[in-house]
Every structure is written in C-alpha cells, then in structure tokens.
Design an enzyme around this catalytic site. Sequence first.
Site, PDB file in Angstrom:
ATOM      1  N   THR A  30       0.845  -1.201   0.000  1.00  8.94           N
ATOM      2  CA  THR A  30       0.000   0.000   0.000  1.00  8.94           C
ATOM      3  C   THR A  30       0.879   1.248   0.000  1.00  8.94           C
ATOM      4  O   THR A  30       1.934   1.260   0.638  1.00  8.94           O
ATOM      5  CB  THR A  30      -0.890  -0.003   1.265  1.00  8.94           C
ATOM      6  N   SER A  32       2.058   5.301  -2.020  1.00 11.06           N
ATOM      7  CA  SER A  32       2.288   5.987  -3.290  1.00 11.06           C
ATOM      8  C   SER A  32       3.327   5.269  -4.155  1.00 11.06           C
ATOM      9  O   SER A  32       3.241   5.290  -5.385  1.00 11.06           O
ATOM     10  CB  SER A  32       2.702   7.438  -3.036  1.00 11.06           C
ATOM     11  N   ALA A  85       7.899   1.381   2.271  1.00 11.13           N
ATOM     12  CA  ALA A  85       8.258   1.493   3.690  1.00 11.13           C
ATOM     13  C   ALA A  85       8.414   2.972   4.050  1.00 11.13           C
ATOM     14  O   ALA A  85       8.616   3.817   3.177  1.00 11.13           O
ATOM     15  CB  ALA A  85       9.556   0.759   3.968  1.00 11.13           C
ATOM     16  N   LYS A  96       6.862   0.604   9.010  1.00 12.14           N
ATOM     17  CA  LYS A  96       5.787   0.743   8.050  1.00 12.14           C
ATOM     18  C   LYS A  96       4.509   1.167   8.767  1.00 12.14           C
ATOM     19  O   LYS A  96       4.434   1.115   9.976  1.00 12.14           O
ATOM     20  CB  LYS A  96       5.538  -0.596   7.331  1.00 12.14           C
ATOM     21  N   GLY A  97       3.527   1.583   7.965  1.00 14.00           N
ATOM     22  CA  GLY A  97       2.232   1.925   8.563  1.00 14.00           C
ATOM     23  C   GLY A  97       1.852   3.375   8.426  1.00 14.00           C
ATOM     24  O   GLY A  97       0.821   3.802   8.947  1.00 14.00           O
ATOM     25  N   GLY A  98       2.691   4.142   7.699  1.00 16.19           N
ATOM     26  CA  GLY A  98       2.338   5.543   7.466  1.00 16.19           C
ATOM     27  C   GLY A  98       0.959   5.666   6.815  1.00 16.19           C
ATOM     28  O   GLY A  98       0.216   6.603   7.074  1.00 16.19           O
ATOM     29  N   GLU A 105      -0.393  -5.685   5.877  1.00 11.41           N
ATOM     30  CA  GLU A 105       0.933  -5.746   5.246  1.00 11.41           C
ATOM     31  C   GLU A 105       1.812  -6.770   5.959  1.00 11.41           C
ATOM     32  O   GLU A 105       2.531  -7.541   5.315  1.00 11.41           O
ATOM     33  CB  GLU A 105       1.588  -4.363   5.287  1.00 11.41           C
ATOM     34  N   LYS A 123      14.159   7.217   2.426  1.00  9.00           N
ATOM     35  CA  LYS A 123      13.647   6.336   3.491  1.00  9.00           C
ATOM     36  C   LYS A 123      14.765   5.577   4.216  1.00  9.00           C
ATOM     37  O   LYS A 123      14.520   4.939   5.231  1.00  9.00           O
ATOM     38  CB  LYS A 123      12.652   5.319   2.909  1.00  9.00           C
TER      39      LYS A 123
HETATM   40  C1  5RP Z   1       1.422   1.880   4.341  1.00  8.33           C
HETATM   41  C2  5RP Z   1       2.898   1.740   4.330  1.00  8.33           C
HETATM   42  C3  5RP Z   1       3.624   2.317   3.162  1.00  8.33           C
HETATM   43  O1  5RP Z   1       4.389   1.310   2.591  1.00  8.33           O
HETATM   44  C4  5RP Z   1       4.526   3.421   3.619  1.00  8.33           C
HETATM   45  O2  5RP Z   1       3.753   4.381   4.306  1.00  8.33           O
HETATM   46  C5  5RP Z   1       5.257   4.078   2.449  1.00  8.33           C
HETATM   47  O3  5RP Z   1       4.378   4.813   1.676  1.00  8.33           O
HETATM   48  P1  5RP Z   1       4.819   5.623   0.395  1.00  8.33           P
HETATM   49  O4  5RP Z   1       5.165   4.625  -0.652  1.00  8.33           O
HETATM   50  O5  5RP Z   1       3.587   6.429   0.035  1.00  8.33           O
HETATM   51  O6  5RP Z   1       5.982   6.507   0.750  1.00  8.33           O
HETATM   52  O7  5RP Z   1       3.507   1.177   5.194  1.00  8.33           O
HETATM   53  O8  5RP Z   1       0.877   1.385   5.521  1.00  8.33           O
END
Ligand code: 5RP
Length: 219
Positions: A30, A32, A85, A96-98, A105, A123
């Site tokens: 999940t 972007s 991540a 993770k979990g933003g 996941e 990251k």
């Molecule tokens: C979602 C997540 C995403 O992998 C994480 O937040 C990275 O997101 P992005 O690809 O938008 O930077 O852990 O729960």
Amino acid sequence: MTQTQDDNKRKTAEAALEYIKGISIIGVGTGSTVNHFINYLADLKSEIEGTVSSSNGTTARLKELGIPVLDLNAVGDIEVYVDGADEVSPQKQLVKGGGGALTREKIIAAASKQFVCIADESKAVDVLGAFPLPIEVIPMARSYVAREMVKLGGQPEWRENFITDNGNQIIDVHNMEIMEPIAMEKTINDIPGVVTVGIFALRPADVILLGSPDGIITR
Ligand code: 5RP
C-alpha cells in the site's frame, strides 16, 4: 512530495518488475510507491493469475485496472510480496504503517517467500524510529497502549479521524530510537490491545530497492 522523490518512487517500482517475472500470484502493498507498481502491473495482468492485496485502497486500485484480487486464505504461500516502507535500516528491517495498512501488510509479508521493498532513497536510515512509529490498536485500548509507550520512552499521538481497514485506531509514537528492533517489536506486540506495531524486524525485507537520481540502489 517533490517531483524528484516521486520519480525515484516510480523508478524503484519499475525495478521491482524484475522480481515478479514468471510469478503467478503477487502480494501487493500500500502507498504511493506501490501505486506506481500497480500501474506497471496493469500491463502484465494477462501474465498473472492474480494478486493478494494489503488494503482496501490497493484492492480498489487493482480492480479499477482489471487486475484480479484473490483471498489470501485461498492461495497458500505467496511467491513475492512488493511493498513500500517509511524507514529502511541497513539490516533490511523496516518501519511501516504511514498509510495505516500495517496489519494486513505484516500478514502478507509473513505469508510470502520473498519480500521486495521499494522506496525512494530518503527512506534509508541508520537507526529506525525517527519516523513516528505506527501502532494499530483496539479502540478501547488506545489510552492504555499510549501510556505503555510513554514508559518505553516514546511520545504517542492519536491519529485522529482515522479508522483502519480492520475497524481499529492508530497511534503514532514519536521520538523512539529503536536500537534493538526485534526485541522492541516483540515488546510492543505483547502489550494487550496492540493489534500490530509497524516495526518489521522479525520478518524483514529480503531485497531493498532504493530509487535515487543516480539509479537504483539494491540491498
Ligand atoms: C502503508 C505503508 C507504506 O508502505 C509506507 O507508508 C510508504 O508509503 P509511500 O510509498 O507512500 O511513501 O507502510 O501502511
């Protein structure tokens, strides 16, 4: 997000295609970065049996592009899981979990033979914890878990107006310096009311692809 950052995310998503060659069922994370991956996957949909999705958002996107979504209970082990991540350590451990999808996941990561993590180079960290650590909690346990996190040295903040796909709440814990990710993951997971903590150390990534302006850095 800057244009460069988004471009790095797209490049790392494209690089992940190398890891799904000949694979029929793919776990899809999940966020972007993964959304770029889903766009690439749409071009390959005739070559795969289907995907296992980590969130309602990802499921909607996959279905919109005509990519089949399968129930994890019906497919057994997954060959490859591709996900982003919020933080990546040199040991391939993650925060993770933003996006709030951490529980599903983590389930898919556990059920997958290979976990390919795609992220832009921003990251990468030496020590996990600068990014506020997400914890999914049963709603009635939120304050209790928050107090326990204060005892562990963090500053919890309730992610207000956010409900996970599982009907739970999230607290984001600031100022954690996670020196021992495996021990910390176990400690937090053991707090009653915690559904999942966003430390992915017991099951880290197998491959990290970091997108940078100079190309892909593979770990
Ligand atoms: C979602 C997540 C995403 O992998 C994480 O937040 C990275 O997101 P992005 O690809 O938008 O930077 O852990 O729960």
